[in-house]
Design a protein around this motif. Sequence first.
Motif, mmCIF file in Angstrom:
data_model
loop_
_atom_site.group_PDB
_atom_site.id
_atom_site.type_symbol
_atom_site.label_atom_id
_atom_site.label_comp_id
_atom_site.label_asym_id
_atom_site.label_seq_id
_atom_site.Cartn_x
_atom_site.Cartn_y
_atom_site.Cartn_z
ATOM 1 N N ASN A 102 -29.214 -5.760 -32.190
ATOM 2 C CA ASN A 102 -30.248 -5.070 -32.956
ATOM 3 C C ASN A 102 -30.976 -4.120 -32.019
ATOM 4 O O ASN A 102 -31.638 -4.561 -31.076
ATOM 5 N N ALA A 103 -30.854 -2.824 -32.278
ATOM 6 C CA ALA A 103 -31.456 -1.845 -31.373
ATOM 7 C C ALA A 103 -31.918 -0.619 -32.149
ATOM 8 O O ALA A 103 -31.127 0.026 -32.827
ATOM 9 N N LYS A 104 -33.226 -0.315 -32.040
ATOM 10 C CA LYS A 104 -33.767 0.900 -32.635
ATOM 11 C C LYS A 104 -33.739 2.019 -31.596
ATOM 12 O O LYS A 104 -33.898 1.771 -30.400
ATOM 13 N N SER A 105 -33.561 3.244 -32.067
ATOM 14 C CA SER A 105 -33.632 4.391 -31.173
ATOM 15 C C SER A 105 -33.800 5.656 -32.003
ATOM 16 O O SER A 105 -33.469 5.697 -33.184
ATOM 17 N N ASN A 106 -34.352 6.689 -31.375
ATOM 18 C CA ASN A 106 -34.478 7.997 -32.005
ATOM 19 C C ASN A 106 -34.366 9.054 -30.910
ATOM 20 O O ASN A 106 -35.215 9.090 -30.019
ATOM 21 N N PRO A 107 -33.305 9.871 -30.917
ATOM 22 C CA PRO A 107 -32.295 9.986 -31.977
ATOM 23 C C PRO A 107 -31.374 8.765 -32.046
ATOM 24 O O PRO A 107 -31.357 7.944 -31.140
ATOM 25 N N GLN A 108 -30.637 8.670 -33.159
ATOM 26 C CA GLN A 108 -29.772 7.518 -33.384
ATOM 27 C C GLN A 108 -28.723 7.404 -32.282
ATOM 28 O O GLN A 108 -28.160 8.395 -31.821
ATOM 29 N N ALA A 109 -28.486 6.166 -31.869
ATOM 30 C CA ALA A 109 -27.572 5.909 -30.751
ATOM 31 C C ALA A 109 -26.157 5.625 -31.251
ATOM 32 O O ALA A 109 -25.937 5.312 -32.420
ATOM 33 N N GLN A 110 -25.226 5.727 -30.330
ATOM 34 C CA GLN A 110 -23.831 5.340 -30.556
ATOM 35 C C GLN A 110 -23.560 4.064 -29.764
ATOM 36 O O GLN A 110 -24.209 3.807 -28.743
ATOM 37 N N THR A 111 -22.589 3.301 -30.224
ATOM 38 C CA THR A 111 -22.322 2.026 -29.556
ATOM 39 C C THR A 111 -20.876 1.932 -29.090
ATOM 40 O O THR A 111 -19.981 2.586 -29.651
ATOM 41 N N ALA A 112 -20.664 1.118 -28.054
ATOM 42 C CA ALA A 112 -19.324 0.831 -27.544
ATOM 43 C C ALA A 112 -19.292 -0.636 -27.133
ATOM 44 O O ALA A 112 -20.308 -1.187 -26.696
ATOM 45 N N TRP A 113 -18.134 -1.274 -27.291
ATOM 46 C CA TRP A 113 -17.979 -2.698 -26.950
ATOM 47 C C TRP A 113 -17.012 -2.844 -25.781
ATOM 48 O O TRP A 113 -15.987 -2.148 -25.698
ATOM 49 N N TYR A 114 -17.359 -3.763 -24.879
ATOM 50 C CA TYR A 114 -16.521 -4.042 -23.709
ATOM 51 C C TYR A 114 -16.270 -5.546 -23.623
ATOM 52 O O TYR A 114 -17.094 -6.358 -24.066
ATOM 53 N N THR B 80 -13.078 -1.638 -21.544
ATOM 54 C CA THR B 80 -13.185 -1.207 -22.942
ATOM 55 C C THR B 80 -12.400 -2.147 -23.835
ATOM 56 O O THR B 80 -11.228 -2.448 -23.570
ATOM 57 N N LEU B 81 -13.037 -2.631 -24.884
ATOM 58 C CA LEU B 81 -12.394 -3.581 -25.786
ATOM 59 C C LEU B 81 -11.353 -2.874 -26.641
ATOM 60 O O LEU B 81 -11.646 -1.878 -27.305
ATOM 61 N N ILE B 82 -10.149 -3.389 -26.587
ATOM 62 C CA ILE B 82 -9.068 -2.856 -27.428
ATOM 63 C C ILE B 82 -9.106 -3.605 -28.757
ATOM 64 O O ILE B 82 -8.927 -4.830 -28.794
#
Length: 249
Positions: free
Chosen positions: A143-155, A160-162
Amino acid sequence: MAQRSSLAVPYEVPVLAVCFLACVVPGLELSVNNHAADFSLSTSAGPPVSLSCLVQNSSQAEELLWYRGDGKVDLKDGNKVNVSNICISPVTESDNGVTFTCKLARDKSVQVSVILDVQFPPQLTGEESLQIEEDKDVTLTCNAKSNPQAQTAWYKNKNTLILQQNRYQLYQTSEVFQLSIKTVQKSDNGTYTCVVKSALGEGRKDFHLVVEDKKPVFPKEAVIAAAVVVTLTVLFGIVARKDKIFKVW
């Protein structure tokens, strides 16, 4: 003459109406921080923001009102006439998207609104440990608020998660980022990291996933049957020995 008098009445009424309206607000308008129309004000979280409302084209004292959303802002007596200032301090993430409006007290249709555009980086830290049984499903949530809207990546384990088709599922809104793993296996053990990034910075959270052995499942029918057998055995034993028990007494 009576006819002429009756025809003259309709032309006099609009003239009086126009005069009345002109006397209410004769070209009077407001400005906030030199803006005479509604506007958006970009700022960052932390530093205070000052808003100054000024009456334009007025020859008399005019009372001003301030609103935060639908709520009226309390003003001191010396901060209400012709010029009124408010200060938002400190500016926080919760002020993002909030509307501040300055209105003329005697005619609230005369107003200017300011929408705060509070910019801030993703707020995400910490770690979490999860134990899950083999062959069950698990969902990791950031759960993460941000402005401008953020992008996410999973590892996974810093790589880097395949995403395996039909096993991994991603879900994302402006504030929620989820990774679901279907039918977890021992090979899913490891540390998963959610990285949320925007132009202003990034945040991350680690999930330590431990996949446990699948617990044996005993059929309810077998458990019930075993309980019945044990109960009957005890009862029969008591009945068979009742004579000895009574002799003792």
